[in-house]
Design an enzyme around this catalytic site. Sequence first.
Site, short mmCIF file in Angstrom:
data_model
loop_
_atom_site.label_atom_id
_atom_site.label_comp_id
_atom_site.label_asym_id
_atom_site.label_seq_id
_atom_site.Cartn_x
_atom_site.Cartn_y
_atom_site.Cartn_z
N GLY A 4 34.44 37.64 37.14
CA GLY A 4 35.21 37.54 35.89
C GLY A 4 36.52 36.89 36.25
O GLY A 4 37.14 37.26 37.26
N ASN A 37 33.67 40.65 35.00
CA ASN A 37 32.23 40.38 34.89
C ASN A 37 31.52 40.82 36.16
O ASN A 37 32.10 40.73 37.26
CB ASN A 37 31.95 38.88 34.74
CG ASN A 37 32.44 38.32 33.43
OD1 ASN A 37 32.52 39.03 32.43
ND2 ASN A 37 32.77 37.04 33.43
N ASN A 42 38.96 38.29 39.11
CA ASN A 42 39.15 37.46 40.30
C ASN A 42 40.63 37.12 40.50
O ASN A 42 41.15 37.17 41.62
CB ASN A 42 38.38 36.13 40.19
CG ASN A 42 36.89 36.32 40.18
OD1 ASN A 42 36.39 37.37 40.60
ND2 ASN A 42 36.17 35.33 39.71
N ASP A 92 28.81 39.55 38.52
CA ASP A 92 28.20 38.24 38.76
C ASP A 92 26.82 38.37 39.39
O ASP A 92 26.67 39.01 40.45
CB ASP A 92 29.10 37.39 39.69
CG ASP A 92 30.39 36.93 39.03
OD1 ASP A 92 30.56 37.17 37.81
OD2 ASP A 92 31.22 36.33 39.73
N LEU A 115 42.41 18.98 41.05
CA LEU A 115 41.41 17.90 40.96
C LEU A 115 40.30 18.10 41.98
O LEU A 115 39.71 17.13 42.47
CB LEU A 115 42.10 16.55 41.21
CG LEU A 115 43.27 16.17 40.28
CD1 LEU A 115 43.93 14.89 40.74
CD2 LEU A 115 42.77 16.02 38.85
N GLY A 116 40.02 19.35 42.34
CA GLY A 116 38.95 19.64 43.31
C GLY A 116 39.23 18.94 44.63
O GLY A 116 40.35 19.03 45.17
N SER A 139 35.29 36.77 48.23
CA SER A 139 35.53 35.64 49.15
C SER A 139 37.02 35.26 49.22
O SER A 139 37.39 34.37 49.98
CB SER A 139 34.72 34.43 48.69
OG SER A 139 35.19 33.96 47.45
N ASP A 197 40.34 30.57 40.78
CA ASP A 197 41.01 31.86 40.59
C ASP A 197 41.88 32.19 41.81
O ASP A 197 42.99 32.74 41.68
CB ASP A 197 39.98 32.98 40.37
CG ASP A 197 39.11 32.71 39.14
OD1 ASP A 197 39.63 32.13 38.18
OD2 ASP A 197 37.92 33.07 39.16
N GLU A 207 38.58 34.29 28.63
CA GLU A 207 37.27 34.96 28.55
C GLU A 207 37.38 36.23 27.72
O GLU A 207 36.50 37.08 27.75
CB GLU A 207 36.74 35.28 29.95
CG GLU A 207 36.21 34.05 30.67
CD GLU A 207 35.60 34.34 32.04
OE1 GLU A 207 35.80 35.43 32.59
OE2 GLU A 207 34.90 33.44 32.55
O1 RIB Z 1 35.88 31.74 37.89
C1 RIB Z 1 34.69 32.32 38.38
C2 RIB Z 1 34.23 33.39 37.44
O2 RIB Z 1 33.86 32.82 36.21
C3 RIB Z 1 33.01 34.15 37.91
O3 RIB Z 1 33.33 35.23 38.73
C4 RIB Z 1 32.32 34.53 36.61
O4 RIB Z 1 32.32 35.89 36.34
C5 RIB Z 1 33.03 33.73 35.52
O5 RIB Z 1 33.85 34.50 34.76
#
Ligand code: RIB
Length: 338
Positions: free
Chosen positions: A38, A10, A42, A12, A250-251, A323, A284, A150
Amino acid sequence: MGVVVVGSLNYDLVTYTDRVPDAGETFPANSFETHTGGKGLNQTVAIAKLKDAKSSYKVKMVGNVGDDSFGEQLVSYLNKNGVDTTDVKTHPDVSSGVATILVEEKHNGQNRILITQGANGKTVYTNQQLANIFSDENCAQDSMVVFQHEIPDPVAIMRWINENKPGYRVVYNPSPFHPLNKEDWLLCDILVVNEIESLQIIENVYNELYVAEVKKSIKKDFVGAYKSICEKLQKDTLDQKRSAVVIITLGSEGVLFSSAEHPDVEYLPAITVPKVLDTTGAGDTFLGGVVTQLYQKATLKEAIQFSTYASSITIQHPGAAESIPHFPEVVAAVEKST
Ligand code: RIB
């Protein structure tokens, strides 16, 4: 040797704001950036960046983009990171996938994401195409193949792999969540989920009474309740004949994990960072770290520890794929802490 990611790419479009507007409300945001993203891309980039440079295995992505400048940038970013993009195809009749992302800077960088599928909808293959993509010349017998949700039907590809490539290990990150048939969960070896997705699987697979009990227990003892979810997923949902692994992130509360070899659920806390800027891509990054570490024969606990540090670096920078840190940066962070 090799790792293959079959998934989404994707572009972003990210707006940074103090808070998200209410319905009908308009106000100025703080800034706007574009990033490669995406979940598929990622995670591929995370695997490519987090792999130990001393290991020579191939990282490959399988997916689709539109014939537009977004698509060009996405493929070029993968190439720049040494990813094999032979099976990332460009389509003239559809746009590249796009994610519209709102990041709330005053709320710990939490994000809200809307996805337009675009060319990711073309990530569907015949058995013959899969046989070519996963031929012995292209992919090693011990490959790890990573999926998210996705793309239209990752389960069909997992099923083909189970039937045709028994030496592969299937990693599944069911994000965004789609309910599966109970037996389809048996197709994956390594399940990586966040707390919401883990609960969605429980709702998908088990009866209402059990779900209600679980929800009640989350309110009483958050980590304790997720420990029993982790155990249930590992012992009852995945295939006991495989070396099944379940990881629940769990963040800021940390990570839980369990495997067929070490069924007692273990816990590692999250890493505290000075300031969370943008959480996009943190999950990711974590997954990429787990995959590279396990492929490089680390123990599950070592893999989780490394990945926790990796994602703690990601959340301190804007954007998703850009990042994600490189292997030496994460090693330095782990060493500094010990
Ligand atoms: O996990 C983050 C991603 O989710 C973003 O980069 C966005 O594109 C979505 O797919």
